[in-house]
Design an enzyme around this catalytic site. Structure first.
Site, mmCIF file in Angstrom:
data_model
loop_
_atom_site.group_PDB
_atom_site.id
_atom_site.type_symbol
_atom_site.label_atom_id
_atom_site.label_comp_id
_atom_site.label_asym_id
_atom_site.label_seq_id
_atom_site.Cartn_x
_atom_site.Cartn_y
_atom_site.Cartn_z
ATOM 1 N N GLY A 59 0.603 -1.089 0.045
ATOM 2 C CA GLY A 59 0.190 -0.014 -0.296
ATOM 3 C C GLY A 59 1.204 1.053 -0.155
ATOM 4 N N GLN A 117 3.073 10.231 0.689
ATOM 5 C CA GLN A 117 4.719 9.215 1.541
ATOM 6 C C GLN A 117 5.445 9.763 0.339
ATOM 7 O OE1 GLN A 117 2.621 5.058 2.288
ATOM 8 N NE2 GLN A 117 4.297 4.944 3.177
ATOM 9 N N CYS A 133 5.907 -0.382 7.150
ATOM 10 C CA CYS A 133 5.815 0.940 6.170
ATOM 11 C C CYS A 133 6.982 1.006 5.496
ATOM 12 C CB CYS A 133 4.918 2.225 7.038
ATOM 13 S SG CYS A 133 5.091 3.921 6.416
ATOM 14 N N LEU A 134 6.240 1.276 3.844
ATOM 15 C CA LEU A 134 7.415 1.537 3.461
ATOM 16 C C LEU A 134 8.153 3.350 3.726
ATOM 17 C CD1 LEU A 134 5.569 0.591 0.150
ATOM 18 C CD2 LEU A 134 7.680 -0.316 1.088
ATOM 19 N N HIS A 148 -4.430 2.100 7.631
ATOM 20 C CA HIS A 148 -2.975 2.444 7.947
ATOM 21 C C HIS A 148 -3.088 3.618 6.825
ATOM 22 C CE1 HIS A 148 1.628 1.550 7.864
ATOM 23 N NE2 HIS A 148 1.710 1.778 6.956
ATOM 24 N N GLU A 149 -2.437 3.532 5.213
ATOM 25 C CA GLU A 149 -2.745 4.787 4.651
ATOM 26 C C GLU A 149 -3.682 5.862 4.755
ATOM 27 O OE1 GLU A 149 -0.841 3.483 2.604
ATOM 28 O OE2 GLU A 149 -0.122 1.638 2.861
ATOM 29 N N HIS A 167 -2.190 8.533 6.762
ATOM 30 C CA HIS A 167 -1.334 8.074 6.233
ATOM 31 C C HIS A 167 -1.384 9.621 5.878
ATOM 32 C CE1 HIS A 167 1.958 6.046 6.024
ATOM 33 N NE2 HIS A 167 1.898 5.719 5.867
HETATM 34 NI NI NI Z 1 2.478 3.235 5.818
#
Ligand code: NI
Length: 168
Positions: A46, A51, A92-93, A134-135, A138
């Site tokens: 995701g 991000q 998380c990226l 989660h997204e 963000h």
């Molecule tokens: Ni993330």
């Protein structure tokens, strides 16, 4: 298409609140394509526009094993959550190498626009529900480590700052 740079925690830009998309036009569709390419290249399941330093409410996800079920959410909103919660180990990226447990509602109903501007509603559970929440976090300027203890957060911050210096 392009692979975009992913901001890393504790970059303050990860805490900006994203604005709603006014019109799902070619610019947004290009952003969606670039975000999908960035997510698959990472690889991740995701990615939120925040991000990649674009502060508009766009998310891409793919939780399938075959990596062939891209889901796009524009202006996503959670309209229902289950009372039951579940603990999941999240990563998380933007927080590379860090995984920790977060408790969230087990099931959610999310309403959004697709890449053609068409509204849809999705009932999600399991990994998909975790990922959507989660997204959306963000987009609201929240990174999953903020659910952890202060002590853990400061350890993660110093570990990632140290890693950044090594990278550079
Ligand atoms: Ni993330």
């Amino acid at each position: 298409m392009a692979v975009l740079d992913i901001l890393r925690y504790p970059d303050p830009r990860l805490h900006r609140v994203a604005k709603p998309v006014r019109e799902v036009d070619e610019r947004i569709r290009r952003l969606v394509r670039d975000m999908a390419e960035t997510m698959y290249a990472a690889p991740g399941i995701g990615l939120a526009a925040t991000q990649v330093d674009v502060h508009e409410r766009v998310i891409v996800l793919d939780v399938s094993d075959a990596r062939d079920e891209l889901r796009v959410f524009i202006n996503p909103e959670i309209v229902r959550t289950s009372d039951e919660t579940k603990v999941f180990e999240e990563g998380c990226l933007s927080v590379p190498g860090i995984y920790d447990e977060v408790e969230r509602p087990d099931r959610v109903v999310v309403r959004a626009l697709d890449e053609n501007g068409k509204p849809f509603e999705l009932e999600a559970d399991g990994l998909l529900a975790v990922c959507v929440q989660h997204e959306i976090d963000h987009l609201d300027g929240r990174v999953f480590v903020q659910y952890l203890s202060r002590l853990k957060q400061s350890r993660i911050r110093s570990r990632l700052l140290k890693a950044e210096r090594v990278d550079a």
